[in-house]
Design a protein around this motif. Structure first.
Motif, PDB file in Angstrom:
ATOM      1  N   ALA A  20      33.812  35.605  44.448  1.00 39.21           N
ATOM      2  CA  ALA A  20      33.420  35.678  45.864  1.00 39.21           C
ATOM      3  C   ALA A  20      32.260  36.649  46.077  1.00 39.21           C
ATOM      4  CB  ALA A  20      34.616  36.114  46.710  1.00 39.21           C
ATOM      5  N   ILE A  21      31.888  37.365  45.020  1.00 43.34           N
ATOM      6  CA  ILE A  21      30.823  38.373  45.170  1.00 43.34           C
ATOM      7  C   ILE A  21      29.466  37.684  45.312  1.00 43.34           C
ATOM      8  CG2 ILE A  21      29.605  40.266  44.005  1.00 43.34           C
ATOM      9  CD1 ILE A  21      32.452  40.967  42.823  1.00 43.34           C
ATOM     10  N   VAL A  22      28.758  38.023  46.380  1.00 45.58           N
ATOM     11  CA  VAL A  22      27.471  37.386  46.700  1.00 45.58           C
ATOM     12  C   VAL A  22      26.332  38.190  46.082  1.00 45.58           C
ATOM     13  CG1 VAL A  22      25.909  36.750  48.590  1.00 45.58           C
ATOM     14  CG2 VAL A  22      28.378  36.485  48.874  1.00 45.58           C
ATOM     15  N   GLY A  23      25.385  37.482  45.445  1.00 48.39           N
ATOM     16  CA  GLY A  23      24.195  38.135  44.892  1.00 48.39           C
ATOM     17  C   GLY A  23      24.497  38.967  43.656  1.00 48.39           C
ATOM     18  N   GLN A  24      23.596  39.911  43.341  1.00 47.64           N
ATOM     19  CA  GLN A  24      23.701  40.808  42.175  1.00 47.64           C
ATOM     20  C   GLN A  24      23.948  40.019  40.884  1.00 47.64           C
ATOM     21  OE1 GLN A  24      22.512  43.202  43.248  1.00 47.64           O
ATOM     22  NE2 GLN A  24      23.463  44.190  44.986  1.00 47.64           N
ATOM     23  N   GLU A  25      23.177  38.929  40.709  1.00 47.68           N
ATOM     24  CA  GLU A  25      23.391  38.022  39.570  1.00 47.68           C
ATOM     25  C   GLU A  25      23.196  38.714  38.223  1.00 47.68           C
ATOM     26  OE1 GLU A  25      24.783  35.159  40.103  1.00 47.68           O
ATOM     27  OE2 GLU A  25      24.613  35.492  42.250  1.00 47.68           O
ATOM     28  N   GLY A  42      28.167  47.308  25.912  1.00 45.25           N
ATOM     29  CA  GLY A  42      28.348  47.856  27.257  1.00 45.25           C
ATOM     30  C   GLY A  42      27.161  47.634  28.182  1.00 45.25           C
ATOM     31  N   VAL A  43      27.345  48.054  29.423  1.00 45.63           N
ATOM     32  CA  VAL A  43      26.331  47.841  30.460  1.00 45.63           C
ATOM     33  C   VAL A  43      26.111  49.135  31.243  1.00 45.63           C
ATOM     34  CG1 VAL A  43      25.594  46.372  32.390  1.00 45.63           C
ATOM     35  CG2 VAL A  43      27.363  45.554  30.842  1.00 45.63           C
ATOM     36  N   MET A  44      24.837  49.427  31.486  1.00 46.93           N
ATOM     37  CA  MET A  44      24.488  50.529  32.381  1.00 46.93           C
ATOM     38  C   MET A  44      23.974  49.884  33.666  1.00 46.93           C
ATOM     39  SD  MET A  44      24.210  53.752  32.754  1.00 46.93           S
ATOM     40  CE  MET A  44      23.498  54.777  33.985  1.00 46.93           C
ATOM     41  N   ILE A  45      24.606  50.191  34.804  1.00 44.75           N
ATOM     42  CA  ILE A  45      24.199  49.588  36.071  1.00 44.75           C
ATOM     43  C   ILE A  45      23.597  50.681  36.951  1.00 44.75           C
ATOM     44  CG2 ILE A  45      24.982  48.334  38.121  1.00 44.75           C
ATOM     45  CD1 ILE A  45      27.427  47.463  36.333  1.00 44.75           C
ATOM     46  N   MET A  46      22.310  50.572  37.214  1.00 46.65           N
ATOM     47  CA  MET A  46      21.647  51.563  38.058  1.00 46.65           C
ATOM     48  C   MET A  46      21.246  50.922  39.382  1.00 46.65           C
ATOM     49  SD  MET A  46      21.551  54.580  37.046  1.00 46.65           S
ATOM     50  CE  MET A  46      20.733  55.932  36.283  1.00 46.65           C
ATOM     51  N   SER A 195      27.721  53.417  35.685  1.00 44.13           N
ATOM     52  CA  SER A 195      26.892  53.123  36.857  1.00 44.13           C
ATOM     53  C   SER A 195      26.361  54.425  37.414  1.00 44.13           C
ATOM     54  CB  SER A 195      27.691  52.365  37.922  1.00 44.13           C
ATOM     55  OG  SER A 195      28.614  53.227  38.554  1.00 44.13           O
ATOM     56  N   GLY A 196      25.268  54.318  38.145  1.00 48.20           N
ATOM     57  CA  GLY A 196      24.689  55.529  38.717  1.00 48.20           C
ATOM     58  C   GLY A 196      23.583  55.202  39.693  1.00 48.20           C
ATOM     59  N   ASN A 197      23.155  56.238  40.391  1.00 49.60           N
ATOM     60  CA  ASN A 197      22.064  56.109  41.348  1.00 49.60           C
ATOM     61  C   ASN A 197      20.866  56.880  40.788  1.00 49.60           C
ATOM     62  OD1 ASN A 197      20.331  56.222  43.506  1.00 49.60           O
ATOM     63  ND2 ASN A 197      21.892  56.758  45.004  1.00 49.60           N
ATOM     64  N   PRO A 198      19.718  56.180  40.563  1.00 46.57           N
ATOM     65  CA  PRO A 198      18.571  56.838  39.938  1.00 46.57           C
ATOM     66  C   PRO A 198      18.092  58.087  40.687  1.00 46.57           C
ATOM     67  CG  PRO A 198      18.126  54.492  40.352  1.00 46.57           C
ATOM     68  CD  PRO A 198      19.456  54.803  40.938  1.00 46.57           C
ATOM     69  N   GLU A 199      18.380  58.157  42.001  1.00 40.59           N
ATOM     70  CA  GLU A 199      17.960  59.320  42.795  1.00 40.59           C
ATOM     71  C   GLU A 199      18.675  60.596  42.346  1.00 40.59           C
ATOM     72  OE1 GLU A 199      18.707  58.405  46.873  1.00 40.59           O
ATOM     73  OE2 GLU A 199      17.385  56.663  46.859  1.00 40.59           O
ATOM     74  N   GLU A 200      19.835  60.418  41.696  1.00 41.56           N
ATOM     75  CA  GLU A 200      20.622  61.591  41.281  1.00 41.56           C
ATOM     76  C   GLU A 200      20.316  62.008  39.844  1.00 41.56           C
ATOM     77  OE1 GLU A 200      24.372  59.974  42.210  1.00 41.56           O
ATOM     78  OE2 GLU A 200      24.229  60.454  44.330  1.00 41.56           O
ATOM     79  N   GLY A 201      19.238  61.471  39.288  1.00 38.91           N
ATOM     80  CA  GLY A 201      18.844  61.857  37.926  1.00 38.91           C
ATOM     81  C   GLY A 201      19.024  60.734  36.938  1.00 38.91           C
ATOM     82  N   GLU A 202      18.135  60.704  35.950  1.00 43.45           N
ATOM     83  CA  GLU A 202      18.176  59.676  34.907  1.00 43.45           C
ATOM     84  C   GLU A 202      19.042  60.152  33.741  1.00 43.45           C
ATOM     85  OE1 GLU A 202      16.905  56.663  34.692  1.00 43.45           O
ATOM     86  OE2 GLU A 202      15.706  56.580  36.506  1.00 43.45           O
ATOM     87  N   ILE A 217      20.095  47.096  40.212  1.00 44.56           N
ATOM     88  CA  ILE A 217      20.476  46.351  41.410  1.00 44.56           C
ATOM     89  C   ILE A 217      19.933  47.022  42.658  1.00 44.56           C
ATOM     90  CG2 ILE A 217      22.507  45.217  40.444  1.00 44.56           C
ATOM     91  CD1 ILE A 217      24.231  47.329  41.701  1.00 44.56           C
ATOM     92  N   ARG A 218      19.563  46.190  43.586  1.00 43.68           N
ATOM     93  CA  ARG A 218      18.964  46.672  44.827  1.00 43.68           C
ATOM     94  C   ARG A 218      19.816  46.217  46.012  1.00 43.68           C
ATOM     95  NH1 ARG A 218      16.870  49.641  42.281  1.00 43.68           N
ATOM     96  NH2 ARG A 218      14.893  49.641  41.180  1.00 43.68           N
ATOM     97  N   THR A 219      19.700  46.915  47.126  1.00 39.70           N
ATOM     98  CA  THR A 219      20.384  46.511  48.352  1.00 39.70           C
ATOM     99  C   THR A 219      19.823  45.161  48.804  1.00 39.70           C
ATOM    100  OG1 THR A 219      20.548  48.840  48.953  1.00 39.70           O
ATOM    101  CG2 THR A 219      20.916  47.233  50.715  1.00 39.70           C
TER     102      THR A 219
END
Length: 357
Positions: A20-25, A42-46, A195-202, A217-219
């Motif tokens: 049911a998850i839309v997008g983020q293919e 494994g997977v790194m999701i930023m 997973s992480g947010n690039p704004e909080e450091g690489e 992934i983007r909004t």
């Protein structure tokens, strides 16, 4: 944290369905390919906050079929596959003892940010070991995650040493704990998802390189899609059972597809010319080491198996290679170009797929 024996549906915590998850293919594809072949690494999701990273990973764990384990075993040991057995179960089988089998959901372990190394790897009770002469081991999160998914949110904020431990276990399939000359090891095969947010450091490049795939992934920007996502979430929260029932068939179909792909994977082949071109692209992009080549080969085979084919096509390479290479490219601080675009450009050139403007 750890999965238990399958409970009746009414008692189980309901999870938003994966189908049911839309997008983020890109993220969904990377996760599915790692389930088909955990050796991808494994997977790194930023990506941005609130883009459904955690929801998607929990939905994937819930989607997976149950596994057979040795009853009451802390490592989710298989009762048939020696590679996936703890030492106690292995000993029983070698001594001709009967091992009771239970079925359980694939474990999904969340690693808390403040976790210590002992909490992750497990601890040895030295006092008990010396006084009673037994190996007193208290299993950690790596033991619980064996044959499942280990999810680390905000992995870029985790201590580098702990990230190293996780990546070593994910790569070797074993966790070894040594204290005061006493050594214990147990199987620790899991799909590592960070997973992480690039704004909080690489993440440091040498740690980033150890993740098999990297999804950015983007909004979602399209208003129609955003409305659809909000409505779906509201519908699920209002009546989870009814919402799950709507997607039951799709979930079962995807589950079957994954099992079939895992069985078909050993028969999938890649033409020699395609393999040479994969390495040519990695060389052209100046990718350090051979991880990029190995992961691309594995991911291409997994996507072919997922689509019920036994031969890898150029299109398979085109779809998986940006996910396998974008985080391995050397970063130029003055460059604004997306690294995924650089990979695609190189693929188009080497495979003669150049698009005329």
């Amino acid at each position: 944290m750890t999965a238990t024996l399958e409970a009746p549906p009414k008692n189980r915590r309901l999870v938003f369905p994966f189908t049911a998850i839309v997008g983020q293919e890109q993220m969904k594809l990377a996760l599915l390919l790692n389930v088909i072949d955990p050796k991808i690494g494994g997977v790194m999701i930023m990506g941005d906050r609130g883009t459904g990273k955690s929801t998607t990973i929990r939905a994937l764990a819930d989607l997976l079929p149950e596994i057979e384990v040795a009853e009451n075993d802390p490592y989710n040991s298989s009762a048939t596959d020696f590679e996936l057995m703890g030492d106690e179960v292995k000993e029983k089988i070698q001594n001709g003892e009967q091992v009771a089998i239970a079925r359980k959901k694939v474990p999904m372990v969340d690693l808390p940010l403040g976790a210590t190394e002992d909490r992750v790897c497990g601890t040895i009770d030295i006092e008990k070991a010396l006084s009673e002469g037994v190996k007193a081991f208290e299993p950690g999160l790596l033991a619980k995650a064996n044959r499942g998914i280990l999810y680390v949110d905000e992995v870029n904020l985790l201590d580098d040493h702990l990230v190293d431990v996780l990546l070593d276990s994910a790569a070797s399939g074993w966790n070894t704990v040594e204290r005061e000359g006493i050594s214990i090891r147990h199987p620790a095969r899991f799909v590592l998802v960070g997973s992480g947010n690039p704004e909080e450091g690489e993440l440091r490049p040498q740690l980033l390189d150890r993740f098999g795939m990297h999804a950015e992934i983007r909004t979602v920007k399209e208003p129609d899609l955003r409305v659809q996502i909000v409505e779906q979430r509201a519908e699920f929260d209002r009546n989870p059972q009814e919402f799950m029932a709507k997607y039951k068939e799709k979930q079962e179909e995807l589950q079957r597809k994954l099992v079939d792909a895992q069985n078909l994977l050993p028969q999938v082949t890649i033409d020699y010319d395609i393999r040479v071109k994969i390495s040519e692209i990695c060389s052209e992009l100046d990718v350090d080491g051979l991880r990029g080549d190995i992961v691309t080969n594995r991911a291409a085979k997994a996507i072919a198996a997922f689509e019920s084919r036994t031969e890898v096509t150029v299109d398979d390479i085109r779809r998986v290679m940006p996910l396998c290479l974008r985080h391995r490219l050397r970063k130029d601080p003055l460059e604004t170009i997306d690294s995924g675009y650089k990979v695609e450009k190189s693929i188009n050139r080497v495979f003669g797929l150049e698009v005329t403007e």
